[in-house]
Design a protein around this motif. Sequence first.
Motif, mmCIF file in Angstrom:
data_model
loop_
_atom_site.group_PDB
_atom_site.id
_atom_site.type_symbol
_atom_site.label_atom_id
_atom_site.label_comp_id
_atom_site.label_asym_id
_atom_site.label_seq_id
_atom_site.Cartn_x
_atom_site.Cartn_y
_atom_site.Cartn_z
ATOM 1 N N THR A 280 -154.202 -112.014 -64.760
ATOM 2 C CA THR A 280 -155.204 -113.067 -64.761
ATOM 3 C C THR A 280 -154.520 -114.413 -64.939
ATOM 4 N N LEU A 281 -155.127 -115.438 -64.369
ATOM 5 C CA LEU A 281 -154.523 -116.765 -64.421
ATOM 6 C C LEU A 281 -154.387 -117.253 -65.861
ATOM 7 N N ARG A 282 -155.343 -116.938 -66.710
ATOM 8 C CA ARG A 282 -155.269 -117.421 -68.096
ATOM 9 C C ARG A 282 -154.092 -116.804 -68.845
ATOM 10 N N ASP A 283 -153.723 -115.567 -68.494
ATOM 11 C CA ASP A 283 -152.593 -114.911 -69.157
ATOM 12 C C ASP A 283 -151.259 -115.288 -68.541
ATOM 13 N N GLY A 284 -151.275 -115.802 -67.299
ATOM 14 C CA GLY A 284 -150.042 -116.175 -66.634
ATOM 15 C C GLY A 284 -149.337 -114.986 -66.006
ATOM 16 N N LEU A 285 -148.290 -115.277 -65.258
ATOM 17 C CA LEU A 285 -147.553 -114.227 -64.555
ATOM 18 C C LEU A 285 -146.616 -113.525 -65.533
ATOM 19 N N PRO A 286 -146.671 -112.189 -65.598
ATOM 20 C CA PRO A 286 -145.880 -111.463 -66.594
ATOM 21 C C PRO A 286 -144.484 -111.075 -66.118
ATOM 22 N N TYR A 287 -144.089 -111.479 -64.916
ATOM 23 C CA TYR A 287 -142.889 -110.932 -64.303
ATOM 24 C C TYR A 287 -141.648 -111.698 -64.743
ATOM 25 N N LYS A 288 -140.656 -110.961 -65.227
ATOM 26 C CA LYS A 288 -139.384 -111.540 -65.661
ATOM 27 C C LYS A 288 -138.355 -111.303 -64.557
ATOM 28 N N ILE A 289 -137.818 -112.407 -64.018
ATOM 29 C CA ILE A 289 -136.934 -112.316 -62.859
ATOM 30 C C ILE A 289 -135.687 -113.127 -63.130
ATOM 31 N N THR A 290 -134.547 -112.600 -62.715
ATOM 32 C CA THR A 290 -133.285 -113.341 -62.770
ATOM 33 C C THR A 290 -132.646 -113.306 -61.389
ATOM 34 N N TRP A 291 -131.668 -114.171 -61.188
ATOM 35 C CA TRP A 291 -130.963 -114.245 -59.892
ATOM 36 C C TRP A 291 -129.465 -114.384 -60.124
ATOM 37 N N PRO A 292 -128.663 -113.514 -59.483
ATOM 38 C CA PRO A 292 -129.114 -112.265 -58.830
ATOM 39 C C PRO A 292 -129.361 -111.178 -59.861
ATOM 40 N N ASN A 293 -130.287 -110.318 -59.584
ATOM 41 C CA ASN A 293 -130.654 -109.225 -60.464
ATOM 42 C C ASN A 293 -130.332 -107.915 -59.760
ATOM 43 N N LEU A 294 -129.314 -107.205 -60.228
ATOM 44 C CA LEU A 294 -128.854 -105.978 -59.563
ATOM 45 C C LEU A 294 -129.460 -104.719 -60.181
ATOM 46 N N ASP A 295 -130.458 -104.864 -61.047
ATOM 47 C CA ASP A 295 -131.079 -103.722 -61.701
ATOM 48 C C ASP A 295 -131.872 -102.906 -60.682
ATOM 49 N N PRO B 197 -134.389 -95.182 -50.844
ATOM 50 C CA PRO B 197 -135.079 -93.965 -51.268
ATOM 51 C C PRO B 197 -134.234 -93.105 -52.202
ATOM 52 N N ASP B 198 -132.925 -93.372 -52.276
ATOM 53 C CA ASP B 198 -132.039 -92.547 -53.098
ATOM 54 C C ASP B 198 -131.676 -93.179 -54.433
ATOM 55 N N ALA B 199 -132.019 -94.462 -54.609
ATOM 56 C CA ALA B 199 -131.678 -95.132 -55.868
ATOM 57 C C ALA B 199 -132.511 -94.571 -57.008
ATOM 58 N N ILE B 200 -131.865 -94.278 -58.137
ATOM 59 C CA ILE B 200 -132.587 -93.816 -59.324
ATOM 60 C C ILE B 200 -133.228 -95.013 -59.998
ATOM 61 N N ASN B 201 -134.529 -94.916 -60.266
ATOM 62 C CA ASN B 201 -135.299 -96.035 -60.786
ATOM 63 C C ASN B 201 -135.630 -95.817 -62.256
ATOM 64 N N PRO B 202 -134.913 -96.500 -63.169
ATOM 65 C CA PRO B 202 -135.227 -96.354 -64.601
ATOM 66 C C PRO B 202 -136.634 -96.806 -64.944
ATOM 67 N N GLY B 203 -137.172 -97.751 -64.196
ATOM 68 C CA GLY B 203 -138.521 -98.223 -64.471
ATOM 69 C C GLY B 203 -139.595 -97.248 -64.068
ATOM 70 N N ALA B 204 -139.226 -96.175 -63.361
ATOM 71 C CA ALA B 204 -140.192 -95.152 -62.940
ATOM 72 C C ALA B 204 -139.773 -93.795 -63.488
ATOM 73 N N GLY B 205 -139.272 -93.796 -64.711
ATOM 74 C CA GLY B 205 -138.930 -92.541 -65.367
ATOM 75 C C GLY B 205 -137.775 -91.807 -64.735
ATOM 76 N N GLY B 206 -136.889 -92.519 -64.043
ATOM 77 C CA GLY B 206 -135.736 -91.879 -63.420
ATOM 78 C C GLY B 206 -136.040 -91.240 -62.082
ATOM 79 N N ARG B 207 -137.204 -91.514 -61.521
ATOM 80 C CA ARG B 207 -137.517 -91.007 -60.188
ATOM 81 C C ARG B 207 -136.676 -91.732 -59.146
ATOM 82 N N LYS B 208 -136.533 -91.082 -57.994
ATOM 83 C CA LYS B 208 -135.875 -91.755 -56.888
ATOM 84 C C LYS B 208 -136.801 -92.818 -56.297
#
Length: 949
Positions: free
Chosen positions: A523-538, A433-444
């Motif tokens: 949608t299945l025709r567009d495919g999964l948009p998620y970019k994931i790496t391992w390990p990802n510490l972001d 709950p305390d981590a700053i989230n750049p993907g959410a505009g810097g919200r906690k």
Amino acid sequence: NAGQPFTNAGLTDSTKSGQLVRNRARRNDWGFTTGGPVLIPKLYDGHNKSFFFFNYEQYRETLINSTTPINVPTLAYRQGDFSGAMAAGRGSVCPTATPACDPLGRTIAENQIYDPATTRVVNGIRVRDPFTGNKIPLASMDPVSLKVQDMIPLPNNNGTSFQNNYLTSFANPRLTYIPSVKIDHQFSSSFKLSGYWSRTKTSSPNNNQLPFPLNAIPSKVTAHTIRISGDYTITPTLLFHAGIGLLHNYLDQIPDSYDVVNKLGLKGTFTDMFPSMQTLSLANGGGMANMGPGSATQLLNTKPTANTSLTWVHGNHTTKAGGEMVLEGFPTFNKTYANAWMIFGQSQSGLPTTNGVVLSAQPGFNYASFLLGGVNNGFIGIPSKSRLGNKALSGFVQDTWKVTRKLSLDYGLRYDFQTYLKEQYGRIAYFSPDAINPGAGGRKGGVAFEGDAPGHCQCNIAKNYPYAFAPRFGVAYSFNDKTVIRGGIGISYYRTAMNGFNSLSTGSQNIYQTSSPGDPAYTLRDGLPYKITWPNLDPGQVPFPGTIAAPAQQIDQNAGRPARSLQYSVSIQRQITKDFVVEASYVGNRGVWWNSAYLICPNCNQPGILAKQGFDITNAADRSVLTGTVLSPAAAQRGFTGLPYTGFPTSATLAQALRPFPQFGSITNMKWVPTGKNWYDSLQIQATKRYSHGLDLTSSFTWSRTFTLGTESDISTLSVTTPPINDAFNRNTNKYLSGLDQPFLFVLAANYTTPGLTKSRLLSYVVKDWTFGTVLRYGAGFPIMSPIATTGLNSILFRETGAVGTTGGTFFNRVAGQQFFTQDLNCRCFDAQKDFTLNPSAWVNPAGGTFSSSAAYYTDYRQQRRPNESMSLARNFRMREGKLNFQIRAEFSNIFNRTFLNSPTSNNALAAQTRSAASGLATAGFGFINTGTVQSPPRNGTLVARFTF
């Protein structure tokens, strides 16, 4: 074996027509044991020193399943024609449903299919138009879905029925090898050393009704057990024992490869496996069974153990002290989720206006959503290697004191120290709950990683509990030679979370979900948009821009605290005759700190906080504003004129924007949350007839009550019963009867061996040494959980999914004076294929915006009783004055071939009760019993032979 209930073998012979189908079952379990002194001619004579014992067992099983139907799409569904689904459901519900109509004044019909391409906003509320005739045109279907559909078998059972319409025979072989060796060596009269090794190797293809690649995953399990122990007699009254061991289990569940990109056109996954597609079917309209593999992993469980004890007999005391150690490790190669777990729902082909509210007649259709290619939620990850582990250390001291000839005391103290389950290098992403989230505009509110390495939180995510002291005390007093009273009280500690399958969640997987009701996550025709790496510490790796997602998991800060139980009992035992003893006992238990993941709600809208923001959730107008879009005119009139952060989806509701962490949906706790409690009280009566005149008998009767507060609300996939949490904002109101409560339980175990006759040697040989055995168990049925309200409370408060059933809402209220049942489930006086057994009038929705006053379970609202009855008949043939013995034994389970019905459909008291127009059989609705499968198998028989010499 007996035939499977509610089946027909389809035999044309008139004398055999109507016979039940009997699944072919072949189980062959053979083995041998041998042992004796270790002898090596001319080298070593181990008489009186060294001894060996060898055992070998092989178990082969082949089951031919031809009685378990599944759902596959009808020919009409495959062409996008769902007009029959709407007819099978309830029609217009505009006058009674909530919401009553869509914003354009059109009625809402059950299983009505809506066109996502027509979605628009009217007065701040998202609406769309239904497909004409409830038919999806081919041009609107997803090309990936159509390629998957081409692999699905056609219906071949029940004609044109939409349920249980595919039946095929399939074999599921299983092979197990179990060799074991034990060695004992006597070094001297005071020192003995023992060693033991065994290996259990089991393999099975885990076949099901579907062909590759739609079917399940084959599994191979290899388990090694190694133990070495020593006993040293220091003095005639002082004995020292020490032992070490190793358990090494290996589970291999990796499916065959499948090229999803070239064969299906599905992009964005991270491995060559068919995706897992789930919840494609509806109870009131059919669809498709789950497809694709589940977990795909190679999981090790390496467990070194050690124990030691010292026993001292002195005077009237026997004192013992010792300790134990268990180290757990779960090295894992994990491909689970790398193929994508896809969960489909009604929402993507339904009406966004409903905002996910469960109605008495629900629009949308799961299989239609699949044809449109709209995925509701799921998981995506990449192949990864990790290692979970923890340790447990304990020590104890105890003493038995024979105070007098009549009085004995037992007392002791045990100490346990355990660590919570953690990843070796802190690579598990967890919600902070305390981590700053750049993907959410810097919200906690982001993800963090345990440990001191760069990019980690420089912290421990949880605390271990150092005060697990467990005192125990017992007393026994003999009034005379025939009567003894005993009593005891003690504290014990349970293991903390030891779910090695959490290894499936250690990769940098993304828990995705739809951003708003009606929209797909992708949608299945567009495919999964998620970019994931391992390990990802972001810390801002979730959510994906423009979406609502969920962090990998939450780990409670008290995950290292074990559950504690206070146990106490008092009993009186009386010898009635030389061979007959009765005992009456009171047994009680009070437990605290048990796992209860859904008693906490880190991302809920609390009613009190909404009230401070000007919303009364019992007011329909306020509920309408909260379930409207975040930028609706009604929201602006209340002062909410912007997004909580840049990138927040504009189609999301205002209620979502007001959550403590609006960037997230559910925040699931995957580990131990020690907030639950339990209560158990029982009166137990036992009678024992010791072996005499050929009869050996034990019977017991238990009268008990069991209550829980959250202790059955583990992760929904791991729960024994459905999690019964109602109002998490008032925690103590969730004390309910346990879903496993059985107030009455009677068990009888008996063996009788026939004697020989003195007058006729031949007749005596025929009738003697037959042994009849039985174990009979009779108890009350388990409680049925109260149905889930259809008021849509969860669309505002966002209770965690699984907190009540699968909706996170609240219960229906019980109606006073109304009976729960329309049929007695135990009377066998109704037709389970035609009759609805539950009374919808016994339940009513609570007022909008309020929690139910009902309990989760009621003592008079229970499933069918399910006796467990097994019997055996055996004969011993003794030869050569007892030096040789041959035994043959027939064993039967469910000896009286009782039919145990599935529990009635009970989730929604307003669910339409529907019947097949052709046969008149019940097909869905409140009180519907699915007879396509049965709760327990029919009578099963096994023949066992053993030869000893």
